[in-house]
Design an enzyme around this catalytic site. Structure first.
Site, short mmCIF file in Angstrom:
data_model
loop_
_atom_site.label_atom_id
_atom_site.label_comp_id
_atom_site.label_asym_id
_atom_site.label_seq_id
_atom_site.Cartn_x
_atom_site.Cartn_y
_atom_site.Cartn_z
CG ASP A 37 -1.98 -1.04 1.15
OD1 ASP A 37 -2.01 -1.76 0.13
OD2 ASP A 37 -2.78 -1.14 2.10
CB ALA A 38 3.92 2.12 1.90
CD GLU A 180 -27.01 -5.22 -12.37
OE1 GLU A 180 -26.86 -5.14 -13.62
OE2 GLU A 180 -28.10 -5.10 -11.80
CE1 TYR A 232 -25.39 -7.11 -17.88
CE2 TYR A 232 -24.50 -7.40 -15.69
CZ TYR A 232 -25.41 -6.82 -16.53
OH TYR A 232 -26.34 -5.95 -16.04
CE LYS A 326 -36.32 -12.04 -10.49
NZ LYS A 326 -36.14 -10.62 -10.63
CB CYS A 420 -46.36 -10.02 31.73
SG CYS A 420 -46.41 -11.59 30.84
CB CYS A 423 -48.35 -13.70 34.23
SG CYS A 423 -46.95 -12.59 34.43
CB CYS A 438 -42.64 -11.06 32.00
SG CYS A 438 -43.54 -11.93 33.29
S1 IVH Z 1 -27.78 -9.46 -19.47
C1 IVH Z 1 -31.20 -7.33 -22.11
N1 IVH Z 1 -26.53 -10.46 -17.45
O1 IVH Z 1 -30.73 -7.81 -14.74
C2 IVH Z 1 -30.47 -7.04 -20.88
N2 IVH Z 1 -28.17 -8.80 -17.01
O2 IVH Z 1 -33.56 -8.19 -15.04
C3 IVH Z 1 -29.25 -7.85 -20.87
N3 IVH Z 1 -28.41 -8.22 -14.64
O3 IVH Z 1 -31.21 -5.05 -16.79
C4 IVH Z 1 -28.89 -8.14 -19.52
N4 IVH Z 1 -26.87 -9.58 -13.90
O4 IVH Z 1 -29.31 -4.94 -15.08
C5 IVH Z 1 -27.46 -9.59 -17.85
N5 IVH Z 1 -25.29 -11.43 -15.75
C6 IVH Z 1 -26.23 -10.55 -16.14
C7 IVH Z 1 -26.93 -9.74 -15.23
C8 IVH Z 1 -27.90 -8.87 -15.70
C9 IVH Z 1 -27.76 -8.67 -13.57
C10 IVH Z 1 -29.49 -7.20 -14.61
C11 IVH Z 1 -29.42 -6.18 -15.71
C12 IVH Z 1 -30.74 -6.29 -16.42
C13 IVH Z 1 -31.59 -6.91 -15.40
C14 IVH Z 1 -32.76 -7.62 -16.01
#
Ligand code: IVH
Length: 678
Positions: A37-38, A180, A232, A326, A420, A423, A438
């Site tokens: 770090d230094a 993200e 991504y 999801k 309480c 009781c 209590c």
């Molecule tokens: S691809 C067409 N890859 O999820 C959009 N999105 O629910 C292409 N997100 O708006 C997105 N991780 O903000 C992609 N590995 C991932 C992701 C990702 C999170 C978010 C992104 C998107 C939203 C959609």
């Protein structure tokens, strides 16, 4: 006026910028620092000084820009080069299979042919669009409505893992990189602790905290938040050399390219052949979910081949060839219909919100804990409020935050009662404690909880004696003391609602079967505050009988491994009550606890405590434990000042560090064997 810069200074400035960029990448993206770090600070300060002397020489991607500029009055709007799309969701395995089927249809391919998907984490953060011109980061914008976002360039520049320049000699003329921005969970928790200590509003979750940090008008505040980002995706693109030539042919190659350009990309990513392989990935990640340092809310599944993605086309604002697969959410919104007060085993009054039922983490939630009055006040929770609740793993759901925006004014404040609710005796709250209790020894609510605790699986394990039955036994007056459980008869139980001949006999049989518990289970079953299963084992081993434990002094207790002043005090306090002593005596008249196997009191390791860590070359953990115990020693799970030796093998971790820190002797397997005289 700055004096004319020499060629040498110019050169040094760009050299320093490159060096610092390289070290940022090593530290924040690769997790492999190359300098101290230094040393890093020295380079940074040298660059700052040169730039101060020659502002005209500051490079457009200078790392000093990360420090952040002046606070803004508002964010400017910025139009994305290409729209930021959204994703369709798949909420079950069936929906994922339906997606796969749809994609086959649109690509005009037989269902029998496995498609190649690229699957990766769905980061739960704030989506971001970065624009690089000739390889240099020129702007960063939030998603906004997908067409126009807010320009947050100053703030994003403060994130050390975001490259200010692409690591390539042939950057495209212009490219938008999507990803993200997020805050790791541990940093989120630290931030909330800080916020609380400064009396400021808490963030509901890491995503809100990340969004709040990115949307700070003062870049210095954003810079103080340990944000990071995963990238991504791609937006608009203008090639430099050969116009329009695609950079890559697949999503997998694209992320590899991002990685070489210096971006952080998810390490959990995989090309999956066919929907079944995607399901496999999804399940694997679900198991890992709790161990990840940041939050994810699913996996994203994308057709791997870019030509396939093109051919699949769009459906409303989403690419048809991608889906967000999801996981069940961990936070959900609901309404507080009422607040009730529960009285626990130790008399603690816990306010509990009765909420409109919601599905959360795979179960229906009807109640959520509010912890105590301070928490209610701090979060300003009222009856009738719309709230965010969450559950993490198996823990009881809790109310995180009120959605104040939808308050109607009809909400009612709540205060814990002065008496309480069960009781009727006056409750007290000790100075400096958050819990209201209590203290009555005759409180029926406490009795029920004490019985439930005594008969639970990890204690006496009375099979079939659930919550409802305990309620009935107490309400019918059949059980007034813990020991009464062991005086119950088949006829008495038969008189209870829902009991028939056989079920009554079964219950009495389970009670009989519980008369000879191992001593530690009885110690645990007594329900002493702060005494869990592990501590109970230590106590049983050290004192050998309940009677001896009851008479133990604070000093003796403090000699026990893992017992500190708070636990010792709690045990002394427990046995200082005559009613409890009487209760324990009555119980002992009914029960015959099995004393623990006597620890060898002779042998070379008598009285010594050892801790095992890492993998030993030839002994398994249980073999090593057996050898140590046979020699009179004890094996403990954690290193403290009371530890005599730490036996470390390969890949020993924090326990070894702790041993060194405390100056505890460290042995390897050979050392242990030498000690044992083998
Ligand atoms: S691809 C067409 N890859 O999820 C959009 N999105 O629910 C292409 N997100 O708006 C997105 N991780 O903000 C992609 N590995 C991932 C992701 C990702 C999170 C978010 C992104 C998107 C939203 C959609």
């Amino acid at each position: 006026m700055s004096p004319a810069a020499s060629q040498a200074q110019k050169k040094r400035i760009s050299e320093l910028a490159r060096l610092i960029q390289h070290h940022d990448h090593c530290y924040y993206v690769l997790d492999r620092p190359e300098v101290s770090d230094a040393e890093y600070d020295r380079l940074f300060r040298e660059l700052q000084k040169l730039e101060d002397e020659h502002p005209e020489l500051r490079l457009p991607d200078s790392p000093t820009l990360r420090v952040g500029g002046k606070p803004l009055d508002e964010f400017l709007k910025l139009k994305h080069g290409a729209p930021m799309l959204s994703l369709a969701n798949a909420l079950s395995e069936e929906e994922l299979l339906a997606f796969d089927e749809r994609v086959h249809r649109f690509l005009d391919l037989p269902q029998s042919e496995d498609l190649e998907y690229f699957a990766e984490l769905k980061f739960d953060g704030l989506s971001m669009n970065l624009t690089y011109r000739d390889g240099v980061l020129v702007s960063a914008a939030t998603r906004g409505d997908g067409e126009v976002g807010e320009e947050v360039t100053q703030n994003i520049r403060t994130i050390p893992s975001v490259p200010l320049r692409l690591n390539t000699d042939q950057p495209p003329r212009m490219i938008e990189i999507r990803g993200e921005i997020l805050l790791p969970i541990s940093d989120f928790e630290r931030l909330n602790r800080d916020q609380a200590s400064r009396g400021q509003k808490l963030f509901a979750n890491p995503r809100n905290a990340a969004a709040g940090s990115v949307r700070q008008l003062d870049p210095a505040v954003a810079a103080s938040r340990p944000l990071t980002g995963f990238f991504y995706g791609m937006g608009a693109f203008e090639s430099g050399t050969s116009p329009g030539r695609p950079l890559v042919k697949t999503m997998a190659e694209y992320e590899d390219l991002l990685e070489t350009w210096g971006f952080r990309v998810g390490s959990k990513r995989r090309v999956c052949r066919g929907a079944q392989a995607v399901l496999q990935f999804y399940r694997e990640i679900e198991h890992l979910r709790d161990e990840l340092p940041f939050e994810i809310d699913g996996v994203v599944v994308k057709l791997n081949r870019l030509d396939h993605l093109d051919r699949a086309g769009m459906v409303s604002r989403s690419p048809r060839g991608m889906v967000a697969f999801k996981y069940p959410p961990r936070q959900e919104s609901t309404t507080i219909e009422d607040i009730i007060v529960q009285v626990g085993r130790t008399g603690a009054l816990t306010p509990v919100a009765v909420v409109s039922p919601v599905r959360l983490g795979g179960a229906t939630v009807r109640r959520a804990t509010l912890h105590n009055q301070d928490e209610i006040d701090r979060k300003d929770i009222r009856i009738g409020d719309r709230v965010l609740i969450q559950r993490a793993g198996d823990v009881i759901p809790e109310v995180v935050q009120v959605i104040t925006e939808v308050r109607t004014g009809g909400e009612r404040q709540f205060k814990l009662p002065t008496h309480c609710p069960v009781c009727g005796s006056a409750v007290t709250r000790k100075e400096g404690e958050a819990v209201t209790r209590c203290l009555s020894r005759n409180c029926v609510a406490q009795l029920k909880e004490r019985i439930r605790h005594l008969v639970m699986k990890d204690a006496l394990n009375v099979e079939g004696m659930g919550e409802k039955i305990v309620e009935q036994l107490v309400d019918e007056g059949l059980v007034r003391h813990l020991s009464d459980v062991f005086g119950l008869t088949v006829d008495q139980v038969l008189g209870l609602e829902g009991f028939a001949d056989k079920s009554s006999r079964n219950l009495i049989e389970s009670i009989e079967a519980a008369r000879h518990p191992e001593l530690y289970r009885l110690v645990f079953g007594l329900g002493i505050r702060h005494v869990g299963e592990a501590t109970s084992k230590q106590l049983a081993r050290r004192f050998g009988s309940i009677e001896a434990l009851m008479e133990s002094t604070e000093e003796e207790l403090l000699e026990v491994e893992d017992i500190g002043p708070e636990v010792a005090r709690s045990i002394r306090e427990h046995f200082s009550h005559p009613e409890i002593r009487a209760e324990v005596s009555r119980l002992l008249a009914e029960l015959k606890p099995k004393a623990p196997p006597k620890a060898a009191t002779s042998g070379v390791l008598a009285g010594k405590t050892l801790v095992l860590t890492g993998t030993l070359p030839s002994l398994s953990r249980s073999e090593a434990t057996a050898l140590i115990e046979a020699a009179g020693g004890k094996v403990s799970g954690s290193v403290s000042k009371k530890t005599d030796f730490v036996v470390a093998g390969e890949e020993a971790g924090s326990k070894l560090d702790k041993a060194r820190e405390l100056g505890v002797s460290v042995l390897d397997e050979a050392g242990l064997r030498a000690l044992l005289g083998r």
